[in-house]
Enzyme design. Structure first.
Site: not given
Ligand code: FAD
Length: 416
Positions: A47-48, A121, A227, A305
Site C-alpha cells: 500500500e502506498q 468506512r 442512513y 475500482d
Molecule cells: P480504493 O478504495 O481506491 O483503494 C485503492 C488503494 O490503492 C488505496 O489505498 C490507494 O492508496 C492504493 N494505491 C493507489 N495507487 C497505488 C500504488 N501505485 N501503489 C500502492 N498502492 C496504491 N460502494 C459500495 O459497495 N457501497 C456503497 O454504499 C458505496 N457508496 C459510495 C459512495 C460514494 C459517494 C462513492 C464515491 C463511492 C461509493 N462506493 C460504494 C464505491 C466504493 O467506495 C469503491 O468502489 C471502493 O472503495 C473501491 O475500493 P478499491 O479497494 O477498489 O479502491
C-alpha cells in the site's frame, strides 16, 4: 479475534506455493488478500500510504458482500458497528411523500441468508486490517513499474524495494498504476455529477426522529441519500448534484456547508435540518470509466475500482471489489498452479456482471434525477406498485450471488 488469527495460521500451514502481490490496501485489496490467504496462497499487500485509512463517510454493504465477509471471519466485527436498516424509503424531494417503502430489516436475511449493513468506512477497513496478518501488509510502498522476469513478475516500488511474485493484482483504485502499465493511460470520465458528503452526530438531529432506514430523496437534477452508521451514532449523507464540469484541482475537497444548503433550495425541511447541523462537508467529483474487454495480461490482473469504477447509485463499487477477490481465489484453486488459466476464468466470471452494474449505476443517475413531468410521474407510479428493481425479488440476481462459487463464467470461458 483470537479465533480469526488461529484460522489464518492453520490455512498458512497448508499454503500453496503460488506467491501473490496485491498492489493497494483499500477495501478491495484487503478483502482479496483475506480471500486468497484463506485459500492457502502466499499473499502480501503493498500500500502506498504510510498509514491505512478511509475517509469519514458511510458505506452500504449488501448481502452478496456480507456473505464473503462473514466467510472471512468478520461477522462479529460487522455486527459490532454496522447498522441493519429497517427499510429502503424513497421519497419525493419537495414534500417528502413516500414513493416506495420496502422493509428490509429481517426480509433481507430471510431472502439471501446474510445481512445488509450500513457501516462507517473506517470501521470496515479496521475490521479487514485486524483480520490480515500484519507482517504481510506493507505500507509506504508505491508501485512504479512491473517487469516480466521469466515466469515471474517483478514489482518496483518508490522506496527502492523490488518484489517478485507469481501473480500481481492491481487493487489500486480508479487511478490505478497497474491498469496504466497493462493497458496504457486513459483518463477517467467525469460523470457530470458531484456530491457533498458528511456525517452528522445523531444527538444533533434527535429532534427529527429519523428512523434507521435508508432514505433516498429524489428530485430534478439531484438526489439525497441518508442512513445511520456506527451503531446509529452518526447519520451519513451523500447529496448528489448534476454539474457540467469538474474544475477543482483535487477530486475531493473540503466544501462549503452554505453551498450544500443552497444546492438543495426548495427541498423538504428535513434535508435542510440535516445539512444545517454539519460542521463540515466534503465535495467529490464523481468519475467512472467504460467497461473493459479484459482485466488480465499474462500474470497480472486487476480488481475493484482499478477495473470497474462506477457511479455509486447501485451502492456496489466496494461490494463488487469484495466479490472480485472471492472469485479470483476460487479461480486459482480451480486452475491449480496455472495462473494464465485462472485469470482467463476470472475475466470470464467477472467482466459481464460488473459491466452490467456499471451500466445500471449510470442509468440510475438519469432515473433518480428526472425533472418533474411525465417521465417522473411514470417512474413514481411504477415505484408505487412496489414491483420495481427495488423489490427484493428483482434484486436477487445481485444480492443472492455467491461469488466464491464458479458457474456462469466458467461455462463462457470454455466456449471461447
Ligand atoms: P480504493 O478504495 O481506491 O483503494 C485503492 C488503494 O490503492 C488505496 O489505498 C490507494 O492508496 C492504493 N494505491 C493507489 N495507487 C497505488 C500504488 N501505485 N501503489 C500502492 N498502492 C496504491 N460502494 C459500495 O459497495 N457501497 C456503497 O454504499 C458505496 N457508496 C459510495 C459512495 C460514494 C459517494 C462513492 C464515491 C463511492 C461509493 N462506493 C460504494 C464505491 C466504493 O467506495 C469503491 O468502489 C471502493 O472503495 C473501491 O475500493 P478499491 O479497494 O477498489 O479502491
Amino acid at each position: 479475534m483470537a479465533r480469526r488469527c488461529e484460522a489464518i495460521k492453520q490455512d498458512l500451514s497448508a499454503m500453496h506455493s503460488l506467491s501473490i502481490a496485491i498492489v493497494g490496501g483499500g477495501i478491495g485489496g484487503l478483502a482479496a488478500g483475506l480471500s486468497l490467504l484463506r485459500a492457502g496462497f502466499d499473499v502480501h499487500i503493498y500500500e502506498q500510504s504510510k498509514a491505512l485509512g478511509e475517509i469519514g463517510a458511510g458505506i452500504q454493504i449488501s448481502p452478496n458482500a456480507t456473505r464473503i465477509l462473514h466467510g472471512l471471519g468478520l461477522a462479529d466485527a460487522l455486527a459490532g458497528s454496522g447498522v441493519k436498516p429497517l427499510a429502503w424509503h424513497h421519497r419525493r424531494w419537495q414534500d417528502g411523500r413516500t414513493l416506495l417503502h420496502t422493509p428490509i430489516a429481517s426480509a433481507m436475511e430471510a431472502a439471501f441468508g446474510f445481512p445488509y449493513y450500513q457501516i462507517h468506512r473506517a470501521d470496515l477497513l479496521s475490521a479487514l486490517v485486524a483480520a490480515f496478518p500484519r507482517d504481510r501488509l506493507l505500507t509506504g510502498y508505491r508501485l512504479l513499474n512491473l517487469v516480466e522476469r521469466g515466469d515471474r513478475i517483478e514489482a518496483l516500488f518508490d522506496n527502492g524495494a523490488r518484489v517478485e511474485a507469481d501473480l500481481v493484482i492491481g487493487a489500486d483504485g480508479i487511478h490505478s498504476t497497474v491498469r496504466e502499465l497493462l493497458f496504457g493511460s486513459q483518463a477517467p470520465r467525469f460523470t457530470r455529477c458531484m456530491c457533498y458528503r458528511g456525517l452528522v452526530p445523531a444527538e444533533r438531529i434527535a429532534h427529527l426522529d429519523i428512523p434507521a432506514e435508508v432514505q433516498i430523496w429524489k428530485g430534478p437534477g439531484r438526489h439525497f441519500v441518508q442512513y445511520y452508521v456506527r451503531s446509529e451514532q452518526f447519520l451519513n449523507f451523500v447529496a448528489v448534484v448534476d454539474q457540467d464540469s469538474w474544475t477543482a484541482e483535487s477530486w475531493t475537497d473540503r466544501g462549503s456547508v452554505a453551498e450544500a444548503v443552497a444546492a438543495f433550495a426548495g427541498w423538504h425541511p428535513q434535508i435542510h435540518d440535516i445539512l444545517n447541523s454539519i460542521d463540515e462537508t466534503f465535495v467529490w467529483g464523481l468519475f467512472d470509466r467504460p467497461p473493459m474487454e479484459r482485466w488480465s495480461v499474462g500474470r497480472v490482473t486487476l480488481l475493484g475500482d482499478a477495473c470497474h469504477p462506477m457511479l455509486p447509485f447501485m451502492a456496489q463499487g466496494a461490494a463488487q471489489a469484495i466479490e472480485d477477490g472471492a472469485t479470483l481465489a476460487a479461480c486459482l484453486i480451480e486452475a491449480g498452479q496455472d495462473v494464465g488459466e485462472a485469470l482467463r476464468l476470472y475475466d470470464a466470471e467477472r467482466l459481464a456482471r460488473t459491466a452490467h452494474l456499471q451500466g445500471l449505476s449510470a442509468n440510475n443517475k438519469i432515473r433518480f434525477h428526472l425533472p418533474d413531468g411525465p417521465d417522473q410521474i411514470a417512474r413514481d407510479a411504477e415505484m408505487a406498485k412496489g414491483a420495481t428493481d427495488f423489490s427484493l425479488e428483482s434484486i436477487a440476481w445481485l444480492y443472492g450471488h455467491d461469488a466464491g462459487r464458479l458457474g456462469e463464467g466458467r461455462h463462457r470461458a470454455g466456449k471461447r
